[in-house]
Write a protein that holds these residues in place. Sequence first.
Motif, mmCIF file in Angstrom:
data_model
loop_
_atom_site.group_PDB
_atom_site.id
_atom_site.type_symbol
_atom_site.label_atom_id
_atom_site.label_comp_id
_atom_site.label_asym_id
_atom_site.label_seq_id
_atom_site.Cartn_x
_atom_site.Cartn_y
_atom_site.Cartn_z
ATOM 1 N N PRO A 20 -8.683 6.901 -11.099
ATOM 2 C CA PRO A 20 -8.086 5.926 -12.021
ATOM 3 C C PRO A 20 -6.673 5.549 -11.563
ATOM 4 N N ILE A 21 -6.281 4.315 -11.836
ATOM 5 C CA ILE A 21 -4.962 3.826 -11.432
ATOM 6 C C ILE A 21 -4.273 3.217 -12.652
ATOM 7 N N THR A 22 -3.013 3.574 -12.867
ATOM 8 C CA THR A 22 -2.250 3.067 -14.007
ATOM 9 C C THR A 22 -0.867 2.623 -13.538
ATOM 10 N N ASP A 23 -0.314 1.644 -14.251
ATOM 11 C CA ASP A 23 1.018 1.144 -13.913
ATOM 12 C C ASP A 23 2.079 2.181 -14.282
ATOM 13 N N ILE A 24 3.000 2.427 -13.358
ATOM 14 C CA ILE A 24 4.139 3.286 -13.691
ATOM 15 C C ILE A 24 5.109 2.522 -14.586
ATOM 16 N N HIS A 25 5.291 1.232 -14.315
ATOM 17 C CA HIS A 25 6.180 0.396 -15.113
ATOM 18 C C HIS A 25 5.330 -0.647 -15.843
ATOM 19 N N PRO A 26 4.972 -0.414 -17.096
ATOM 20 C CA PRO A 26 4.110 -1.351 -17.824
ATOM 21 C C PRO A 26 4.812 -2.674 -18.097
ATOM 22 N N LYS A 27 4.011 -3.672 -18.445
ATOM 23 C CA LYS A 27 4.575 -4.979 -18.768
ATOM 24 C C LYS A 27 5.574 -4.844 -19.921
ATOM 25 N N GLY A 28 6.680 -5.574 -19.791
ATOM 26 C CA GLY A 28 7.707 -5.508 -20.823
ATOM 27 C C GLY A 28 8.776 -4.476 -20.550
ATOM 28 N N SER A 29 8.589 -3.654 -19.505
ATOM 29 C CA SER A 29 9.582 -2.618 -19.200
ATOM 30 C C SER A 29 10.766 -3.184 -18.425
ATOM 31 N N GLY A 30 10.590 -4.398 -17.870
ATOM 32 C CA GLY A 30 11.661 -4.972 -17.058
ATOM 33 C C GLY A 30 11.645 -4.487 -15.635
ATOM 34 N N GLU A 31 10.689 -3.598 -15.293
ATOM 35 C CA GLU A 31 10.651 -3.041 -13.947
ATOM 36 C C GLU A 31 9.294 -3.266 -13.285
ATOM 37 N N GLU A 32 8.586 -4.285 -13.758
ATOM 38 C CA GLU A 32 7.260 -4.516 -13.198
ATOM 39 C C GLU A 32 7.288 -4.758 -11.698
ATOM 40 N N GLU A 33 8.359 -5.374 -11.206
ATOM 41 C CA GLU A 33 8.428 -5.701 -9.789
ATOM 42 C C GLU A 33 8.607 -4.471 -8.903
ATOM 43 N N ALA A 34 8.740 -3.293 -9.535
ATOM 44 C CA ALA A 34 8.845 -2.073 -8.743
ATOM 45 C C ALA A 34 7.557 -1.801 -7.976
ATOM 46 N N ARG A 35 6.422 -2.387 -8.441
ATOM 47 C CA ARG A 35 5.155 -2.294 -7.720
ATOM 48 C C ARG A 35 4.777 -0.856 -7.415
ATOM 49 N N ALA A 36 4.626 -0.073 -8.462
ATOM 50 C CA ALA A 36 4.269 1.334 -8.305
ATOM 51 C C ALA A 36 3.179 1.693 -9.291
ATOM 52 N N PHE A 37 2.228 2.534 -8.832
ATOM 53 C CA PHE A 37 1.079 2.912 -9.643
ATOM 54 C C PHE A 37 0.843 4.415 -9.529
ATOM 55 N N TYR A 38 0.446 5.027 -10.636
ATOM 56 C CA TYR A 38 -0.073 6.384 -10.579
ATOM 57 C C TYR A 38 -1.538 6.305 -10.162
ATOM 58 N N VAL A 39 -1.934 7.175 -9.243
ATOM 59 C CA VAL A 39 -3.333 7.273 -8.823
ATOM 60 C C VAL A 39 -3.806 8.666 -9.204
ATOM 61 N N GLY A 40 -4.732 8.723 -10.170
ATOM 62 C CA GLY A 40 -5.118 10.022 -10.698
ATOM 63 C C GLY A 40 -3.911 10.695 -11.332
ATOM 64 N N ASP A 41 -3.867 12.009 -11.242
ATOM 65 C CA ASP A 41 -2.758 12.761 -11.828
ATOM 66 C C ASP A 41 -1.684 13.137 -10.818
ATOM 67 N N ASP A 42 -2.002 13.076 -9.537
ATOM 68 C CA ASP A 42 -1.131 13.709 -8.550
ATOM 69 C C ASP A 42 -0.502 12.777 -7.522
ATOM 70 N N CYS A 43 -0.828 11.493 -7.552
ATOM 71 C CA CYS A 43 -0.369 10.602 -6.490
ATOM 72 C C CYS A 43 0.360 9.386 -7.052
ATOM 73 N N VAL A 44 1.216 8.799 -6.225
ATOM 74 C CA VAL A 44 1.922 7.565 -6.549
ATOM 75 C C VAL A 44 1.699 6.580 -5.408
ATOM 76 N N LEU A 45 1.223 5.386 -5.736
ATOM 77 C CA LEU A 45 1.021 4.324 -4.748
ATOM 78 C C LEU A 45 2.122 3.287 -4.934
ATOM 79 N N LYS A 46 2.824 2.969 -3.848
ATOM 80 C CA LYS A 46 3.876 1.958 -3.898
ATOM 81 C C LYS A 46 3.563 0.854 -2.907
ATOM 82 N N CYS A 47 4.042 -0.361 -3.206
ATOM 83 C CA CYS A 47 3.811 -1.454 -2.278
ATOM 84 C C CYS A 47 5.030 -2.362 -2.218
ATOM 85 N N SER A 48 5.164 -3.038 -1.100
ATOM 86 C CA SER A 48 6.296 -3.923 -0.867
ATOM 87 C C SER A 48 5.900 -4.990 0.140
#
Length: 326
Positions: A20-48
Motif C-alpha cells: 500500500p502507498i499513502t501520501d506523507i503530505h496530504p492535500k491541504g498540508s501546504g507540502e504536497e510538492e514534497a512528492r513523498a509517499f509511505y510504502v507499506g510500514d517501513d519505506c519512503v518513496l521520494k521523487c523529483s
Amino acid sequence: MKSRKETLGVLGHWGLADEPITDIHPKGSGEEEARAFYVGDDCVLKCSGNLDEVKNAVALCEALHSADICVSPIIRTTDGRAYVQDSGLFFYMTQRIFGAQLSAQDFYEGDHATKARIFGEAIGKLHHALRQVTASVNDVNPYESVKDWALPTMKRVLPLPESFCQKYLHTFGELYDHLPKQIIHGDPNPSNIIVSHDKWGFIDFELSKSSLRMYDPCYAALAILSESFDPNDDAALSTWLNIYRNIISGYDDVMRLTDKERIALPYVIVAEQLTSTAWFSEQSGYTKLFETNKRIAEWLISVFDELGFDRIEEYGVVQESQAPSC
C-alpha cells in the motif's frame, strides 16, 4: 506532480508492487510538492524532476549510513539501481527511521547541559562524515547575505546603531575567508532529530548546502531558542545560554573549532538570526513570527559578549570575545 495511482507503477522496480502507498503530505498540508509517499510500514518513496537533487540525496544518505551515522538508508531496486526514471521524474526509496522526535522543550528538562552537549557531538559526527561526501550542493555565503540584504533590511525595522553595524560587518568580513566551509545539513532543528536505540539520527537533508560548518551548531541552538523564547523569562534565557554553550562545546569536542571560529561564533549566530528575521519581514501572514524573531535578534545583540568564546570547557567559558559596542 505524479499522482499516488501513477506512482504505484514505479514500485515494481523494488519488488513492492503489492504494497500500500499513502501520501506523507496530504492535500491541504501546504507540502504536497514534497512528492513523498509511505510504502507499506517501513519505506519512503521520494521523487523529483531534478536529477542532481536525487543524486545528491542518494550520495549523502549512502555515505552517512556507511559511516554509521543514523540516517535513512537508501533501498536499491531489485537490479541494484539507487534511483529510477519514469515519465520525466526520478524516484528513490529509503527506509523509515523509527524513534522519538525531539522538541525544543526536551532541552529544558532534566540534564539540559548533557542533552545539549550530545546534540553538539551528534552534529560534529555528522560533519565529520559529510567531509568525505562529494555532492553538487549550493554554495551559501552567510556574510554576503547579511551584508547585502539582511542587515540593510533589518535597519529599516530595528534601531541598530550604525557603530554596531559597521564594526559587525568589518570584523565578520575579516574573519569570513578564514572560517572552514563544507557540506552541512542546513536545517538541524530538533524536529529533524530522531533518537533511535540511543543514537541521534538526522532526517530531511533537502536544505543541505556548502557553507560555514559553524552554521549547523549555531542553527541548532537558535532553533531551540525560537521555539521557546520569552523575553520576560530570565531563567529560561539563562538556561538557553547554557544550552547554546554546551551544543558548541559538544561540537568542539568532535570537530575542534579553530581560533577564528571561536571568535566568529557571535557573528555567525547573529547573522543567522538577522537573515531569518529579514525573511519574515518580507512575507505576508507571518506578522507574529516576525515580531518574535525581531525580539530574539534584539536580545542576541544585547548579549553578544556572552556568545563568543575562546575555548568552551565542560563547566563554562574560559574567555569571551569582544563584541562590537552598541
